[in-house]
Design an enzyme around this catalytic site. Structure first.
Site, short mmCIF file in Angstrom:
data_model
loop_
_atom_site.label_atom_id
_atom_site.label_comp_id
_atom_site.label_asym_id
_atom_site.label_seq_id
_atom_site.Cartn_x
_atom_site.Cartn_y
_atom_site.Cartn_z
N THR A 166 0.83 -1.21 0.00
CA THR A 166 0.00 0.00 0.00
C THR A 166 0.87 1.26 0.00
OG1 THR A 166 -1.62 -1.22 1.26
CG2 THR A 166 -1.87 1.15 1.25
N LYS A 182 9.08 1.21 11.89
CA LYS A 182 9.32 1.54 13.32
C LYS A 182 9.78 0.32 14.10
CE LYS A 182 5.06 0.03 13.33
NZ LYS A 182 3.92 0.10 12.43
N GLU A 232 -6.16 -4.14 10.80
CA GLU A 232 -5.80 -5.39 10.12
C GLU A 232 -6.78 -6.49 10.55
OE1 GLU A 232 -2.94 -5.62 8.28
OE2 GLU A 232 -2.07 -3.69 8.80
N LYS A 252 6.91 3.19 18.49
CA LYS A 252 7.00 4.60 18.04
C LYS A 252 7.52 5.49 19.17
CE LYS A 252 3.44 4.03 14.52
NZ LYS A 252 1.99 3.99 14.29
N1 HSE Z 1 -1.08 0.63 12.29
C1 HSE Z 1 -0.60 1.95 12.57
C2 HSE Z 1 -1.74 2.81 13.11
C3 HSE Z 1 -0.03 2.65 11.38
O1 HSE Z 1 -2.87 2.35 13.22
O2 HSE Z 1 -1.49 3.95 13.45
C4 HSE Z 1 1.33 2.14 11.00
O3 HSE Z 1 2.26 2.43 12.00
#
Ligand code: HSE
Length: 433
Positions: A13, A105, A190, A205
């Site tokens: 993506t 990350k 997901e 993060k």
């Molecule tokens: N899955 C992450 C979020 C984005 O929902 O913020 C990718 O780091």
């Protein structure tokens, strides 16, 4: 004029978004860098699926060596995600003289010191704006414009999936399960949202923000983390009654010469700007000693917001800006932390607890005794009358504490859960004034 040749690893993506921007904004990017920037090769293990993209012929390969060994490629973008083969690919790219851009990350949180040491060894750079908060230029701000400051605190919503789920639970008054299902249907979560909802994505993060903001080197697995899985629709009602909203916050705060790091669902005063950040948006509030509070908000995920950060890094790399900041910042400095990381037991803060208790005389006395002997003072307590007589022999209690030492609270929660008055597990969140 020399052309900067760029390779891309991963045509998922985000990779597709990067390719789109590079192809569609070629003139604008050439203007920003002072030279044409050409997407020269794309490597993906799947070279048959049709993408929503008109690629010039011959660009796509499934052979990573075609990139490692091409001396004309000066920059490579890693968007394959995960630890391996991403880590080995980045090391090979650096060894082969290529500057690297990554959105990964998990990779930086686990192998930052190794990768940055390798980049220094081979006199190359790594740029990684897209790894935290997607389209929000937060790492750039910390690395450049805010450098005059000693950062005092960072409070951030860094996971859009969790923020979406919490927003839907609060505004739609729906259950956690229904909110997750909605997030999955709309593509915000997901099929397996574990890493987003259990706080893993957020602590990874936070590790990166703590390195940029405080020079902290920390193992992300050691950062205390509470996910949103136990948040219940009821919590929003009681938080509201007390004047709060619930957000999954990643926090880094300096206190008594050390750094507190944690991720937790947090009751935030409803008039705090971070409490008003809705849906899949991310936000970061930084307090610097000179600048005071600054607040950033934007989309932390999604194809084009994330690709915007990647291409911004690419422009900086081609222009030579990355090399200047990369050299000056000396990030992950051989794994040495510039600030002591505080032990979680020594954190101080307010908490919110939801307990299911036996509904009989003396329960409050026992409960407050367990808290009181550990110096935990109750700031508020709510128990509503059961809606009907058949509600049974248990009651739900909501309480907030004054500032308490984390180690004492953890011990008290364990003792309460083992006592005969508390039924099941206690749900705990942090409280921010
Ligand atoms: N899955 C992450 C979020 C984005 O929902 O913020 C990718 O780091």
């Amino acid at each position: 004029m020399k052309t900067a040749k760029v390779a891309l690893f991963g045509l998922g993506t985000i990779g597709t978004g990067v390719a789109k921007i590079l192809l569609q904004h070629a003139n604008q990017i050439a203007h920003a860098t002072g030279q044409p920037v050409e997407l020269a090769k794309i490597c993906d293990k799947d070279i048959t699926t049709q993408r929503d993209l008109n690629l010039p012929p011959g660009l796509l390969t499934n052979d990573p060596d075609a990139i490692f060994s091409d001396p004309n490629i000066s920059v490579a973008i890693e968007l394959i995600g995960g630890l391996e083969p991403a880590r080995s690919f980045v090391l090979r790219l650096l060894e082969n003289g290529k500057n690297v851009i990554t959105a990964n990350k998990a990779l930086l949180a686990s192998h930052g010191a190794e990768l940055f040491d390798a980049a220094r060894k081979y006199k190359r750079t790594i740029a990684f704006e897209a790894s935290v908060c997607g389209g929000i230029p937060i790492l750039n701000a910390l690395s450049t414009a805010l450098q005059a400051n000693t950062v005092q605190s960072i409070n951030a919503i860094v996971n859009g999936t969790s923020n979406f789920i919490l927003s839907k639970m609060e505004n739609g008054k729906i259950s956690y399960r229904d909110a997750v299902a909605q997030a999955q249907k709309l593509g915000y979560a997901e099929a397996d949202p574990a890493m987003d909802v259990d706080g893993t994505d957020a602590v990874q993060k936070l590790t990166i923000l703590a390195q940029l903001g405080f020079g902290a080197v920390v193992d992300w697995k050691a950062i205390p983390r509470i996910g949103i899985e136990s948040v219940d629709a009821l919590d929003f009602l009681y938080a509201k009654e007390l004047g709060y909203r619930i957000k999954l916050l990643a926090v880094a705060v300096q206190s008594d010469g050390g750094l507190e790091l944690h991720v937790s669902p947090t009751l935030v005063k409803a008039d705090n700007p971070i409490a008003r950040v809705q849906d899949a948006y991310n936000a970061v509030r930084i307090v610097g000693d000179s600048v005071g509070p600054v607040f950033f908000q934007g989309l932390g995920a999604g194809q084009l917001p994330t690709a915007s950060a990647v291409v911004g890094d690419l422009i900086d790399t081609v222009l030579g800006r990355t090399a200047i900041t990369f050299g000056a910042l000396n990030l992950w400095n051989s794994g040495n932390s510039l600030i002591p990381i505080k032990s979680p037991a020594e954190f101080f803060g307010k908490s919110y607890l939801r307990l299911n208790v036996v509904d009989r005389p003396g329960v409050m006395c026992e409960l407050s005794g367990i808290l009181g002997k550990r110096n935990i003072s109750i700031a508020s307590m709510i128990q509503h009358e059961p809606v009907c007589e058949t509600s049974g022999d248990s009651a739900v209690l909501f309480l907030t504490t004054h500032e308490v030492r984390e180690g004492d609270l953890v011990q008290a929660i364990l003792e309460l859960e083992e006592s005969s008055v508390v039924l099941g597990s206690i749900v705990r969140m942090r409280v921010q004034s």
